[in-house]
Design a protein around this motif. Structure first.
Motif, short mmCIF file in Angstrom:
data_model
loop_
_atom_site.label_atom_id
_atom_site.label_comp_id
_atom_site.label_asym_id
_atom_site.label_seq_id
_atom_site.Cartn_x
_atom_site.Cartn_y
_atom_site.Cartn_z
N LEU A 188 0.83 -1.20 0.00
CA LEU A 188 0.00 0.00 0.00
C LEU A 188 0.87 1.26 0.00
N MET A 189 1.87 1.29 0.87
CA MET A 189 2.71 2.47 0.99
C MET A 189 3.58 2.67 -0.24
N GLU A 190 4.01 1.57 -0.86
CA GLU A 190 4.77 1.69 -2.11
C GLU A 190 3.91 2.30 -3.20
N GLU A 191 2.66 1.89 -3.24
CA GLU A 191 1.73 2.43 -4.23
C GLU A 191 1.53 3.93 -4.01
N LEU A 192 1.35 4.33 -2.75
CA LEU A 192 1.14 5.73 -2.45
C LEU A 192 2.38 6.56 -2.75
N ALA A 193 3.55 6.03 -2.40
CA ALA A 193 4.79 6.75 -2.68
C ALA A 193 4.99 6.92 -4.18
N ASP A 194 4.63 5.88 -4.96
CA ASP A 194 4.72 6.00 -6.42
C ASP A 194 3.79 7.09 -6.93
N ASN A 195 2.61 7.19 -6.34
CA ASN A 195 1.68 8.25 -6.74
C ASN A 195 2.26 9.63 -6.42
N TYR A 196 2.94 9.75 -5.29
CA TYR A 196 3.57 11.02 -4.95
C TYR A 196 4.63 11.38 -5.99
N ARG A 197 5.43 10.39 -6.37
CA ARG A 197 6.48 10.66 -7.34
C ARG A 197 5.88 11.11 -8.67
N LYS A 198 4.79 10.47 -9.08
CA LYS A 198 4.12 10.88 -10.33
C LYS A 198 3.59 12.31 -10.20
N SER A 199 3.05 12.64 -9.03
CA SER A 199 2.51 13.99 -8.82
C SER A 199 3.62 15.02 -8.86
N ILE A 200 4.78 14.70 -8.31
CA ILE A 200 5.89 15.65 -8.31
C ILE A 200 6.28 16.03 -9.73
N TYR A 201 6.33 15.07 -10.63
CA TYR A 201 6.85 15.33 -11.95
C TYR A 201 5.78 15.56 -13.01
N SER A 202 4.50 15.39 -12.64
CA SER A 202 3.45 15.55 -13.64
C SER A 202 3.35 16.97 -14.14
N SER A 203 3.71 17.97 -13.29
CA SER A 203 3.60 19.36 -13.68
C SER A 203 4.93 19.92 -14.19
N ASP A 204 5.93 19.05 -14.35
CA ASP A 204 7.26 19.50 -14.76
C ASP A 204 7.35 19.54 -16.27
N PRO A 205 7.35 20.73 -16.89
CA PRO A 205 7.44 20.80 -18.34
C PRO A 205 8.70 20.15 -18.88
N GLY A 206 9.74 20.08 -18.06
CA GLY A 206 11.00 19.51 -18.50
C GLY A 206 10.96 18.01 -18.67
N THR A 207 9.87 17.36 -18.17
CA THR A 207 9.79 15.90 -18.29
C THR A 207 8.85 15.46 -19.40
N GLY A 208 8.27 16.40 -20.11
CA GLY A 208 7.30 16.06 -21.14
C GLY A 208 7.96 15.49 -22.38
#
Length: 208
Positions: A188-208
């Motif tokens: 469960l916690m691995e899943e949540l941490a992965d979601n956090y990581r996706k959220s961190i970089y989802s708004s990063d134009p440099g990762t598009g």
């Protein structure tokens, strides 16, 4: 920590990092996005540390161990503590951000269900999650209400008091299933941490 969210500017951050303001804006469109990413990163670091301990010793999943341990780890990360307590002086409007405040991993419904299902938390209470979370929240907030008493106790003593309270009031009389509970909780916690990581970089134009 010195200036708080309101006073700190992107220019301050760029200067401290040794880059231009434009470089910062390549990755975060606005200051609040940068701060959200920072708070998520701090939360991930706490989760990773707790996961390492769970993997090494599944018995850490016992409520009287995992919740006080999270309490101790949070005390070492003032930004996470500020998020939990809603510290507007430090976090400004981010303190009431519903998205960020939802990142209270150990208060997650699914986490409590894991503990109850595996016989680690009492299922006979009308809402063990509400009762236990109210107690834990009190330990986070009480120092601000009574700083004199709080100053007399070190963090280890406070954690021991929280552990004793949880064990006496909320744990089942019979031993529960520690290893299955730990395995579920880790997933469960691995899943949540992965979601956090996706959220961190989802708004990063440099990762598009």
């Amino acid at each position: 920590m010195r200036h708080g969210y309101r006073k700190l500017t992107i220019g301050d951050i760029a200067e401290r990092a040794g880059v231009g303001k434009g470089t910062v804006y390549l990755h975060w469109r606005a200051k609040h996005e940068l701060f959200e990413a920072l708070l998520m990163r701090e939360s991930i670091a706490l989760v990773d540390e707790l996961l390492d301990e769970l993997r090494a010793d599944p018995a850490v999943i016992a409520p009287h161990r995992i919740f006080p341990r999270a309490f101790e780890l949070t005390a070492r990360r003032p930004l996470v503590a500020a998020l939990i307590t809603g510290d507007t002086d430090l976090l400004g409007k981010l303190a009431s951000d519903s998205n960020l405040r939802s990142y209270k991993l150990l208060a997650n419904d699914r986490g409590y269900q894991v503990l109850v299902r595996n016989g680690l938390l009492r299922g006979d209470l009308p809402s063990v999650q509400y009762a236990l979370q109210a107690v834990i929240t009190g330990f986070y907030f009480y120092d601000s209400l009574d700083p004199v008493t709080g100053a007399r106790l070190d963090q280890g003593t406070k954690s021991q008091l929280l552990a004793h309270t949880i064990q006496q009031a909320f744990e089942c009389a019979e031993p529960g299933r520690l290893e299955p509970a730990a395995a579920e909780f880790i997933a469960l916690m691995e899943e949540l941490a992965d979601n956090y990581r996706k959220s961190i970089y989802s708004s990063d134009p440099g990762t598009g």
